[in-house]
Design a protein around this motif. Structure first.
Motif, PDB file in Angstrom:
ATOM      1  N   UNK A 125       0.843  -1.195   0.000  1.00  0.00           N
ATOM      2  CA  UNK A 125       0.000   0.000   0.000  1.00  0.00           C
ATOM      3  C   UNK A 125       0.879   1.246   0.000  1.00  0.00           C
ATOM      4  N   UNK A 126       0.574   2.183  -0.864  1.00  0.00           N
ATOM      5  CA  UNK A 126       1.299   3.451  -0.915  1.00  0.00           C
ATOM      6  C   UNK A 126       0.551   4.455  -0.040  1.00  0.00           C
ATOM      7  N   UNK A 127       1.072   4.735   1.164  1.00  0.00           N
ATOM      8  CA  UNK A 127       0.353   5.589   2.124  1.00  0.00           C
ATOM      9  C   UNK A 127       0.264   7.023   1.645  1.00  0.00           C
ATOM     10  N   UNK A 128       1.310   7.521   1.004  1.00  0.00           N
ATOM     11  CA  UNK A 128       1.274   8.897   0.533  1.00  0.00           C
ATOM     12  C   UNK A 128       0.176   9.073  -0.509  1.00  0.00           C
ATOM     13  N   UNK A 129       0.040   8.090  -1.402  1.00  0.00           N
ATOM     14  CA  UNK A 129      -1.022   8.148  -2.402  1.00  0.00           C
ATOM     15  C   UNK A 129      -2.384   8.045  -1.722  1.00  0.00           C
ATOM     16  N   UNK A 130      -2.443   7.227  -0.666  1.00  0.00           N
ATOM     17  CA  UNK A 130      -3.693   7.067   0.093  1.00  0.00           C
ATOM     18  C   UNK A 130      -4.096   8.410   0.707  1.00  0.00           C
ATOM     19  N   UNK A 131      -3.117   9.158   1.263  1.00  0.00           N
ATOM     20  CA  UNK A 131      -3.396  10.467   1.857  1.00  0.00           C
ATOM     21  C   UNK A 131      -3.939  11.403   0.788  1.00  0.00           C
ATOM     22  N   UNK A 132      -3.279  11.411  -0.388  1.00  0.00           N
ATOM     23  CA  UNK A 132      -3.712  12.316  -1.458  1.00  0.00           C
ATOM     24  C   UNK A 132      -5.132  12.006  -1.921  1.00  0.00           C
ATOM     25  N   UNK A 133      -5.430  10.707  -2.078  1.00  0.00           N
ATOM     26  CA  UNK A 133      -6.744  10.332  -2.578  1.00  0.00           C
ATOM     27  C   UNK A 133      -7.842  10.633  -1.548  1.00  0.00           C
ATOM     28  N   UNK A 134      -7.542  10.428  -0.279  1.00  0.00           N
ATOM     29  CA  UNK A 134      -8.548  10.718   0.758  1.00  0.00           C
ATOM     30  C   UNK A 134      -8.751  12.229   0.915  1.00  0.00           C
ATOM     31  N   UNK A 135      -7.666  12.995   0.757  1.00  0.00           N
ATOM     32  CA  UNK A 135      -7.809  14.448   0.803  1.00  0.00           C
ATOM     33  C   UNK A 135      -8.691  14.930  -0.346  1.00  0.00           C
ATOM     34  N   UNK A 136      -8.465  14.360  -1.517  1.00  0.00           N
ATOM     35  CA  UNK A 136      -9.274  14.756  -2.673  1.00  0.00           C
ATOM     36  C   UNK A 136     -10.730  14.341  -2.479  1.00  0.00           C
ATOM     37  N   UNK A 137     -10.930  13.157  -1.909  1.00  0.00           N
ATOM     38  CA  UNK A 137     -12.292  12.677  -1.699  1.00  0.00           C
ATOM     39  C   UNK A 137     -13.068  13.601  -0.769  1.00  0.00           C
ATOM     40  N   UNK A 138     -12.394  14.179   0.242  1.00  0.00           N
ATOM     41  CA  UNK A 138     -13.084  15.019   1.214  1.00  0.00           C
ATOM     42  C   UNK A 138     -12.961  16.506   0.887  1.00  0.00           C
ATOM     43  N   UNK A 139     -12.401  16.798  -0.271  1.00  0.00           N
ATOM     44  CA  UNK A 139     -12.422  18.175  -0.784  1.00  0.00           C
ATOM     45  C   UNK A 139     -11.516  19.151  -0.083  1.00  0.00           C
TER      46      UNK A 139
END
Length: 651
Positions: A125-139
């Protein structure tokens, strides 16, 4: 999730099995005590469907190292099975819905099971990518992201968010989302999610047999006490398999309704069972519901009794299931159990330990076909065997050989390496390979293409004579041996019976043309009466020579054959004649035996005579059949009768 590879470590007889691939179907082949069952139990412990099964240090750790367990594993944890899993589409979609798209660096995860602790997972799992995607999901906007821009992990991001005196609505939503992760860790969150997706391992080795008779009163009492026997449970599975239940049969209000229920269930199960059971196609399943009789044994002496009976249409008799062969009852029970497998095992990988031991070899092939056609579409299957007939013919790439390896290079100190699993069949001993070799031999002989129409003869000289004379007849516009016949030499009359049995499995059209001497008569009659071949398809040379004993050579005019031998051996014309040969051995009328006797009286350079010598000469000089004299025409007439008789056997 699909299991794709396994490595067992420090488990019973296994020190290190080595990594081996797992497919939809995996067959573990090896001799007794090789460690096949140990491999299955090591795999089972990864995620047993039976909640009572767990690794046990005393039982499962290699006994010769048990006293050193603490020394080798100070933390009390010993790895047992390392398993590689391919994530499937639904697994990936579930993860991406939870953590964001493209957060996985690859779609393969590793699970390691242990003695002394829970499974350990490795998820790319790429945690940095996970952070970016969750940030984008929550605007989160640029400023809101900037508050936590130094965070490289979800845990860091959560700590940064909690440290803020004020949080925006988007930051709060983001924080609440990641707080749902176990310990604020997305890998642990992924493990929790995939753990629900992961199949369990359903292991079975006992393969219980189904009860053929049930007292409904007793069953009701057993249900109430929670003590239904395994045989009765399979009976219930069987009824559901057949499309009905005990309650439906018991509660039928009218006699005709009951009869209809029983007949419908009987027909359904008969069709299903005998799609796979090829040992006897004259059987049918009958389900009966009757009242118990006072003189029957308890508990079958009162109340309604459900019985399964097997009808044999050939013998026009029905008998209880319990009186059928052990193999049939086992096969019947196995199908009933696994038809209902999804109810007990759900999404499971099936581990079968030595299935079908009581079955005939052909029935084992039926069982394997059932596994491939009925179980594989929904479950991966790993099974052990030492039977050639349980080796999957069309999937040899799915066979793994299992052996208990001992290095004897220094006989004074043999090194035990334990159970190994490999796809490399060249590296194992002949006993381990025996089931695989036997199966391959069987498959090769069964698939050997000898021609749809096979004419069995005794030796290669017979093949030559039939082919050469057939061409000579066809050149004259007469009847030769139909080209649809493939001539196969067997090596002697003793082996014709074996060859007939061997090729019979291919549904070939087989005929025999053999010699007929004093020692052959009983063998010919045995072959005719064996029912392997139709008796009229066993022809002897004597059928066409008007002699009590004959070889194929006796189809030749005796004068022609003796002239052929003179040419083949380089003798002067007239040195071997029919008259001299008959005088040399008056105990037989077989020309070959007579010529052999005469040759023994001639100089040493003629002792090379044998059945094939004149045949070889005729093959290289077929023009000697072009003449019009009686020796040639008489020979052709007799061979033509043989060919016409054989050609009548063609469709």
């Amino acid at each position: 999730m699909k299991l794709i590879k396994i490595q067992a470590i420090n488990f019973r007889s296994v020190e290190d099995s080595g990594e081996f691939q797992i497919g939809d179907l995996t067959c573990l082949v090896g001799k007794n005590e090789a460690g096949k069952t140990a491999i299955l139990h090591a795999i089972q412990g990864i995620a047993p469907s039976d909640g009572d099964y767990a690794y046990d240090k005393t039982r499962d750790y290699p006994r010769r190292y048990l006293s050193k367990f603490q020394e080798r594993h100070p933390n009390g944890e010993s790895p047992v099975a390392k398993s590689w899993w391919q994530l499937e589409v639904d697994d990936i979609e579930a993860l991406e819905d939870f953590l964001g798209a493209d957060v996985l660096e690859k779609t393969e995860v590793i699970i390691t099971s242990y003695i002394g602790r829970e499974n350990a997972w490795s998820i790319p799992l790429n945690e940095e990518e996970c952070i970016r995607k969750l940030q984008a999901r929550h605007g989160l906007n640029a400023k809101e992201k900037g508050d936590i821009k130094q965070a490289k992990t979800i845990k860091d991001a959560l700590a940064a968010l909690k440290a803020l005196t004020e949080r925006s609505e988007a930051q709060t939503a983001f924080m609440q989302a990641i707080e749902k992760f176990r310990d604020g860790n997305p890998v642990l969150a992924a493990i929790d999610l995939l753990n629900k997706q992961k199949p369990t391992f359903f292991y079975t080795s006992h393969f219980e047999r189904m009860s053929g008779e049930i007292s409904l009163n007793q069953l009701a009492a057993d249900k109430k006490s929670g003590k239904i026997s395994s045989g009765d449970k399979i009976f219930l599975d069987f009824l559901e398999y057949a499309g009905t239940t005990i309650e439906e049969l018991r509660d039928a209000a009218k006699h005709e309704e009951l009869v209809a229920q029983c007949e419908g269930a009987s027909n359904d199960i008969t069709d299903e069972i005998f799609e796979f059971w090829s040992q006897n196609d004259a059987l049918a399943i009958k389900i009966e519901i009757n009242e118990g009789r006072p003189n029957d044994p308890h508990p079958f002496n009162n109340g309604k009794i459900a019985k399964i009976r097997i009808e044999n249409k050939h013998h026009r008799v029905t008998v209880p299931l319990s009186e059928r062969s052990a193999g049939f009852v086992w096969f019947f029970s196995f199908l009933a159990q696994f038809k209902q497998l999804k109810k007990s095992a759900g999404k499971a990988i099936i581990l079968l330990d030595e299935p079908g031991l009581t079955l005939h070899g052909k029935a084992q092939s039926d069982l394997l076909r059932y596994i491939e056609e009925r179980i594989l579409p929904e479950h991966q299957v790993i099974y052990t065997t030492h039977s050639p007939f349980m080796v999957p013919a069309q999937r040899l790439e799915d066979v793994r050989v299992v052996e208990d390896v001992v290095d004897y290079r220094d006989p004074r100190r043999p090194i035990v390496k334990g159970t190994k699993v490999s796809a490399d069949v060249l590296s194992v001993d002949k006993d381990t390979l025996f089931p695989l070799q036997a199966h391959l031999g069987y498959e090769i002989t069964q698939s050997l293409f000898v021609g749809q129409n096979c004419l069995l003869v005794e030796g290669p000289s017979d093949v030559v004579y039939l082919q050469v004379v057939s061409r000579a007849l066809q050149a004259r516009g007469r009847s030769g041996l139909d080209e649809r016949w493939t001539i196969c030499p067997t090596g002697g009359l003793d082996k014709v019976w074996s060859f007939s049995s061997l090729f019979r499995g291919n549904n070939l059209n087989i005929a025999v043309l053999c010699d007929y001497g004093k020692g052959d008569k009983s063998k010919v009659e045995r072959l005719r009466q064996s029912q392997i071949l139709k008796s009229e398809r066993v022809l002897t040379a004597s059928d066409f020579t008007e002699k009590s004993e004959s070889d194929v050579e006796d189809l030749f005019d005796s004068t022609f054959y003796c002239a052929l031998v003179n040419e083949a051996l380089g003798l002067k014309e007239g040195e071997i004649t029919a008259e001299k040969a008959a005088a040399a051995d008056q105990s037989t009328c077989r020309i070959v035996k007579q010529v052999e006797a005469l040759c023994r009286t001639l100089p040493a350079n003629t002792l090379d005579f044998g059945h094939y010598v004149p045949a070889d000469y005729l093959m290289r000089n077929p023009q000697i059949l072009d003449g019009e004299g009686q020796p040639v025409t008489g020979t052709l007439d007799r061979f033509e009768k043989v060919f016409k008789a054989l050609n009548c056997f063609l469709d």
